[in-house]
Design an enzyme around this catalytic site. Structure first.
Site, PDB file in Angstrom:
ATOM      1  CB  SER A   9       4.767  22.153  28.180  1.00  0.00           C
ATOM      2  OG  SER A   9       5.344  22.148  29.474  1.00  0.00           O
ATOM      3  CB  CYS A  10      10.411  21.982  28.292  1.00  0.00           C
ATOM      4  SG  CYS A  10      12.077  22.656  28.283  1.00  0.00           S
TER       5      CYS A  10
END
Length: 114
Positions: A9-10
Site C-alpha cells: 500500500s506504500c
C-alpha cells in the site's frame, strides 16, 4: 536477483517498483506485512545498514507506539521494535547482493543496469 522489501500500500514502494520495471531490472517482491520478517532476515538486512538508519520514525506504526517504547532508542531496542512491528522498517529496501538501498526518490536507481 534483487529483492525489494515493500508494503504494497506504500506509494513510494510503488514508485520504486515502477522504476525497476522501466529499467528492466529483475527483482522479487517481499511484502513485510504478508511475507513477514524473521530474525534471520532482519540480521541479513542489518549486516549492511545500521539498525537506527532503517528505523522509520515517521511511520504510522511509530506514531502509534506507546511513548515509553519510543524513549531511549538504541540498536538493541530498535531491533526488538522492528521484530515486533516489521512496518517500522523504512521502505522500500532494495537488496542487490552486497548493497542495501534504503528508501526511494526519483533517480535513485538510475545507476542500476537490467
Amino acid at each position: 536477483m534483487a529483492t525489494l522489501y515493500v508494503i504494497k500500500s506504500c506509494d513510494t514502494c510503488r514508485k520504486a517498483r515502477k522504476a525497476l520495471d522501466e529499467k528492466g531490472i529483475p527483482y522479487q517482491v517481499h511484502d513485510l506485512r504478508e511475507d513477514g520478517l524473521s530474525a534471520a532476515l532482519l540480521e541479513h538486512l542489518l549486516e549492511r545498514v545500521p539498525v537506527l538508519e532503517v528505523l522509520n520514525r515517521r511511520s504510522t506504526t511509530w506514531r502509534n507506539l506507546p511513548e515509553e517504547d519510543k524513549q531511549e532508542i538504541d540498536a538493541n531496542k530498535a531491533r526488538e521494535l522492528i521484530m515486533a512491528n516489521p512496518t517500522l522498517l523504512k521502505r522500500p529496501l532494495l537488496d542487490i547482493g552486497d548493497t542495501l538501498r534504503v528508501g526511494y526518490r526519483d533517480g535513485d536507481y538510475d545507476d542500476l543496469k537490467g
